[in-house]
Design a protein around this motif. Structure first.
Motif, mmCIF file in Angstrom:
data_model
loop_
_atom_site.group_PDB
_atom_site.id
_atom_site.type_symbol
_atom_site.label_atom_id
_atom_site.label_comp_id
_atom_site.label_asym_id
_atom_site.label_seq_id
_atom_site.Cartn_x
_atom_site.Cartn_y
_atom_site.Cartn_z
ATOM 1 N N ASP A 1 19.859 -17.684 -23.792
ATOM 2 C CA ASP A 1 18.113 -18.624 -24.359
ATOM 3 C C ASP A 1 17.281 -18.715 -22.407
ATOM 4 O O ASP A 1 16.583 -19.053 -22.436
ATOM 5 C CB ASP A 1 18.523 -21.018 -24.757
ATOM 6 N N GLN A 2 18.243 -19.455 -21.946
ATOM 7 C CA GLN A 2 17.509 -19.006 -19.733
ATOM 8 C C GLN A 2 18.562 -18.309 -19.541
ATOM 9 O O GLN A 2 19.805 -18.919 -19.340
ATOM 10 C CB GLN A 2 17.671 -20.991 -20.143
ATOM 11 N N CYS A 3 17.552 -17.299 -19.057
ATOM 12 C CA CYS A 3 18.444 -16.791 -17.527
ATOM 13 C C CYS A 3 18.032 -17.106 -16.276
ATOM 14 O O CYS A 3 16.531 -17.313 -16.055
ATOM 15 C CB CYS A 3 18.571 -15.212 -17.092
ATOM 16 N N VAL A 4 18.605 -17.698 -15.410
ATOM 17 C CA VAL A 4 18.461 -17.742 -13.350
ATOM 18 C C VAL A 4 18.861 -16.694 -12.759
ATOM 19 O O VAL A 4 19.795 -16.289 -13.442
ATOM 20 C CB VAL A 4 19.378 -19.092 -12.872
ATOM 21 N N LEU A 5 18.447 -16.360 -12.229
ATOM 22 C CA LEU A 5 18.503 -15.271 -11.449
ATOM 23 C C LEU A 5 18.309 -16.087 -10.495
ATOM 24 O O LEU A 5 18.069 -16.397 -9.065
ATOM 25 C CB LEU A 5 17.011 -14.308 -10.799
ATOM 26 N N SER A 6 19.872 -15.588 -9.617
ATOM 27 C CA SER A 6 20.721 -16.072 -8.022
ATOM 28 C C SER A 6 21.415 -14.852 -7.779
ATOM 29 O O SER A 6 22.333 -15.064 -6.930
ATOM 30 C CB SER A 6 21.492 -17.221 -8.624
ATOM 31 N N SER A 7 20.615 -14.088 -7.811
ATOM 32 C CA SER A 7 20.900 -12.451 -7.353
ATOM 33 C C SER A 7 21.130 -12.384 -5.605
ATOM 34 O O SER A 7 21.110 -10.657 -4.794
ATOM 35 C CB SER A 7 21.101 -11.259 -8.327
ATOM 36 N N GLY A 8 20.872 -13.557 -4.885
ATOM 37 C CA GLY A 8 21.008 -13.161 -3.635
ATOM 38 C C GLY A 8 19.627 -11.744 -2.491
ATOM 39 O O GLY A 8 19.044 -11.525 -3.285
ATOM 40 N N ALA A 9 20.071 -10.990 -1.817
ATOM 41 C CA ALA A 9 19.348 -9.838 -1.300
ATOM 42 C C ALA A 9 19.391 -8.617 -2.562
ATOM 43 O O ALA A 9 18.585 -8.015 -1.893
ATOM 44 C CB ALA A 9 20.570 -8.914 -0.159
ATOM 45 N N TRP A 10 19.578 -8.461 -3.752
ATOM 46 C CA TRP A 10 19.641 -7.947 -4.566
ATOM 47 C C TRP A 10 18.563 -8.165 -5.665
ATOM 48 O O TRP A 10 18.152 -7.576 -6.231
ATOM 49 C CB TRP A 10 21.135 -7.682 -5.177
ATOM 50 N N THR A 11 17.568 -9.364 -5.207
ATOM 51 C CA THR A 11 17.111 -9.476 -6.673
ATOM 52 C C THR A 11 15.639 -9.057 -6.574
ATOM 53 O O THR A 11 15.474 -8.831 -7.936
ATOM 54 C CB THR A 11 15.962 -11.270 -5.803
ATOM 55 N N SER A 12 15.277 -8.426 -5.696
ATOM 56 C CA SER A 12 14.550 -7.351 -5.837
ATOM 57 C C SER A 12 14.158 -6.253 -6.319
ATOM 58 O O SER A 12 13.957 -5.060 -7.707
ATOM 59 C CB SER A 12 14.179 -6.912 -4.466
ATOM 60 N N PHE A 13 15.821 -6.278 -7.237
ATOM 61 C CA PHE A 13 15.977 -4.995 -8.099
ATOM 62 C C PHE A 13 15.662 -5.618 -9.445
ATOM 63 O O PHE A 13 15.722 -4.062 -10.411
ATOM 64 C CB PHE A 13 17.934 -4.822 -7.942
ATOM 65 N N PHE A 14 15.422 -6.880 -9.499
ATOM 66 C CA PHE A 14 15.097 -7.510 -10.758
ATOM 67 C C PHE A 14 13.092 -6.899 -11.356
ATOM 68 O O PHE A 14 13.272 -6.995 -12.675
ATOM 69 C CB PHE A 14 15.825 -8.526 -11.077
ATOM 70 N N GLU A 15 12.767 -6.401 -10.227
ATOM 71 C CA GLU A 15 11.828 -6.798 -10.072
ATOM 72 C C GLU A 15 10.644 -5.745 -11.712
ATOM 73 O O GLU A 15 10.352 -5.811 -12.382
ATOM 74 C CB GLU A 15 10.834 -6.357 -8.688
ATOM 75 N N GLY A 16 11.109 -4.354 -11.691
ATOM 76 C CA GLY A 16 10.398 -3.520 -12.672
ATOM 77 C C GLY A 16 10.842 -4.058 -14.279
ATOM 78 O O GLY A 16 10.361 -4.168 -14.981
ATOM 79 N N ASP A 17 12.006 -4.724 -14.395
ATOM 80 C CA ASP A 17 12.202 -6.349 -15.631
ATOM 81 C C ASP A 17 11.456 -7.181 -16.019
ATOM 82 O O ASP A 17 11.336 -6.937 -17.232
ATOM 83 C CB ASP A 17 13.772 -6.277 -15.230
ATOM 84 N N VAL A 18 11.372 -8.038 -15.211
ATOM 85 C CA VAL A 18 10.312 -9.417 -15.149
ATOM 86 C C VAL A 18 9.060 -8.684 -14.544
ATOM 87 O O VAL A 18 8.001 -10.507 -14.532
ATOM 88 C CB VAL A 18 11.009 -10.314 -13.912
ATOM 89 N N HIS A 19 8.695 -7.540 -14.049
ATOM 90 C CA HIS A 19 7.307 -7.457 -13.932
ATOM 91 C C HIS A 19 6.624 -8.068 -12.773
ATOM 92 O O HIS A 19 5.148 -9.033 -13.345
ATOM 93 C CB HIS A 19 6.165 -7.447 -15.462
ATOM 94 N N VAL A 20 7.816 -8.289 -11.561
ATOM 95 C CA VAL A 20 6.867 -9.472 -10.885
ATOM 96 C C VAL A 20 7.475 -9.078 -10.228
ATOM 97 O O VAL A 20 8.392 -9.203 -9.295
ATOM 98 C CB VAL A 20 6.920 -11.428 -10.958
ATOM 99 N N ARG A 21 6.649 -9.007 -8.856
ATOM 100 C CA ARG A 21 7.301 -8.682 -7.141
ATOM 101 C C ARG A 21 8.545 -10.204 -6.946
ATOM 102 O O ARG A 21 8.025 -11.437 -6.618
ATOM 103 C CB ARG A 21 5.841 -8.595 -5.970
ATOM 104 N N LEU A 22 8.733 -9.445 -6.571
ATOM 105 C CA LEU A 22 10.638 -10.545 -5.960
ATOM 106 C C LEU A 22 10.489 -10.006 -4.771
ATOM 107 O O LEU A 22 11.934 -9.301 -4.855
ATOM 108 C CB LEU A 22 11.664 -11.049 -7.124
ATOM 109 N N PRO A 23 10.113 -10.199 -3.717
ATOM 110 C CA PRO A 23 10.099 -9.393 -2.221
ATOM 111 C C PRO A 23 11.299 -9.411 -1.225
ATOM 112 O O PRO A 23 11.598 -10.756 -0.179
ATOM 113 C CB PRO A 23 9.151 -8.912 -1.810
#
Ligand SMILES: Cc1cc2nc3c(=O)[nH]c(=O)nc-3n(C[C@H](O)[C@H](O)[C@H](O)COP(=O)(O)OP(=O)(O)OC[C@H]3O[C@@H](n4cnc5c(N)ncnc54)[C@H](O)[C@@H]3O)c2cc1C
Length: 392
Positions: A224-246
């Motif tokens: 139902d809910q997903c927390v992204l706590s992927s440290g230095a690799w978080t920007s790899f999810f930018e394309g999936d969530v359509h927001v800049r996570l630099p």
């Protein structure tokens, strides 16, 4: 959310049949570093069913490399803002939090109430420390300047080149590799489902009320809910969530000596690095800040600088060589502040990343803030400044 036939398909690089959903969990956390596990622990305490999915081994990245200092007053020299408040709040949570982790896990992680000394070598440095102390007083920070004999009574083996220091009795440290192990055990004892060695985890589909995740090694999961706590690799999810996570990796190289007769009692900070003694009989000296992509190797240059400087601070170290050198990737954002909060356009996704130099310190407050966000409550610390949309 069992099926996701109407889901927004993301541009995931991984593909696996939708029918293969391994399990559903109300809350899934991507990344088993200190941030993901702390959030899992807090949410599990609140009765939420949690699954943590980790690419490799829990604590195997930045968290396992950390020096374990809980030292916001030494680290933050500028005027206070909501980030300072967040750090201070976390430091205040630590005594109860670490006790709870120890009790639930039954494991120790060398939580040491050592205090710290922030050194000055010249009169000009002393002035800077005095002005830092001035604003910190308004925030009820326990601190005093110690000079000469008083300083060497506190730290007998310190170089006589030091002229003064700010003594912060409330700055402490712990042994990060054991802390993350204890968090892991505490989570398991509270029923958290820990999925390690899952390989890359990616979003397969995201809906307003849920997410479908696909892993390289462990199948598919819905939540139902997903927390992204992927440290230095978080920007790899930018394309999936359509927001800049630099979030970018900033390598920290660090080394350790075996302790001998001479004891170091406090965390020693200087403008060039820090030295502290661990309960396991080692003296840790850190850390570089360099950009090397996702490379976690150490370099001669990086470690040599630490060795030179630590020998300057403690001349007895001239007799020794570091027996252990390692490096980790700090997750850094462009402004140096973490990303904390729910994505407004994809409310089933929450971000908790970018803790840069302070993830160990910030673990209790992040856990409580994100657990509040998960439950739809207003956190009792201000998090507007950490809005994950702010780089858009
Ligand atoms: C040398 C050094 C010294 C430090 N000293 C201190 C200190 O004294 N005090 C302090 O407070 N902080 C310190 N830090 C900073 C601290 O280590 C970090 O802020 C903290 O560990 C970040 O935690 P994290 O959980 O966000 O990241 P990590 O520990 O890196 O965890 C992220 C996890 O996500 C996983 N992951 C990534 N992508 C995926 C994916 N697609 N699917 C599944 N899993 C994924 C990774 O495998 C990793 O295990 C130090 C850091 C370094 C490098």
């Amino acid at each position: 959310m069992e099926t996701m036939t109407t889901a927004t398909k993301t541009g995931s690089r991984l593909s696996s049949p939708l029918a293969n959903v391994s399990s559903h969990s109300p809350l899934m956390i991507v990344g088993g570093g200190v941030i993901g596990l702390s959030i899992a622990f807090e949410c599990a305490k609140r009765g939420i069913k949690v699954t943590v999915v980790e690419k490799g081994i829990c604590g195997g990245q930045a968290t396992g490399a950390a020096a374990g200092m809980l030292a916001p007053y030494s680290e933050i020299g500028e005027d206070p803002d909501d980030f300072f408040t967040l750090c201070q709040q976390s430091l205040k949570l630590y005594p109860d939090w670490q006790q709870e982790v120890r009790t639930v896990s039954g494991q120790d992680f060398e939580y040491s109430e050592s205090g710290s000394l922030h050194l000055a070598f010249h009169e000009a440095d002393e002035l800077a420390l005095e002005s830092r102390l001035e604003w910190q007083k308004d925030w009820h920070v326990q601190a005093e300047i110690v000079r000469g004999e008083a300083l060497f009574r506190l730290e007998p083996h310190l170089t006589k080149a030091a002229v003064a220091a700010v003594y912060y009795p409330d700055e402490h440290h712990l042994y990060a590799p054991d802390y993350v192990k204890a968090l892991q055990t505490a989570c398991q004892k509270l029923g958290v489902n820990l999925v390690q060695e899952a390989g890359e985890v990616r979003f397969k589909a995201i809906e307003q009320d849920g997410v479908l995740l696909v892993t390289e090694q462990k199948g598919m999961f819905s939540t139902d809910q997903c927390v992204l706590s992927s440290g230095a690799w978080t920007s790899f999810f930018e394309g999936d969530v359509h927001v800049r996570l630099p979030v970018v990796p900033i390598r920290g190289q660090i080394c350790a000596y075996q302790q001998g007769q001479e004891k170091i009692k406090h965390i020693i900070f200087s403008s060039q690095g820090y030295v502290l003694a661990k309960g396991n009989g080692t003296i840790v000296c850190g850390a570089s800040e360099d950009i090397a992509g996702f490379d976690t190797s150490t370099t001669e240059k990086g470690i040599d600088r630490l060795v030179k400087w630590s020998r300057h601070l403690f001349p007895f170290l001239k007799e020794k060589d570091p027996f252990h050198r390692w490096a980790g990737l700090r997750p850094a954002t462009q402004d140096g502040y973490p990303l904390l909060g729910r994505l407004r356009h994809m409310p089933s996704v929450i971000v908790a990343s970018g803790h840069y130099r302070n993830g160990i310190l910030l673990s209790p407050v992040t856990a409580k803030v994100i657990a509040d966000v998960v439950e739809g409550r207003q956190p009792n610390v201000k998090i507007d400044m950490f809005d994950p949309h702010r780089f858009q």
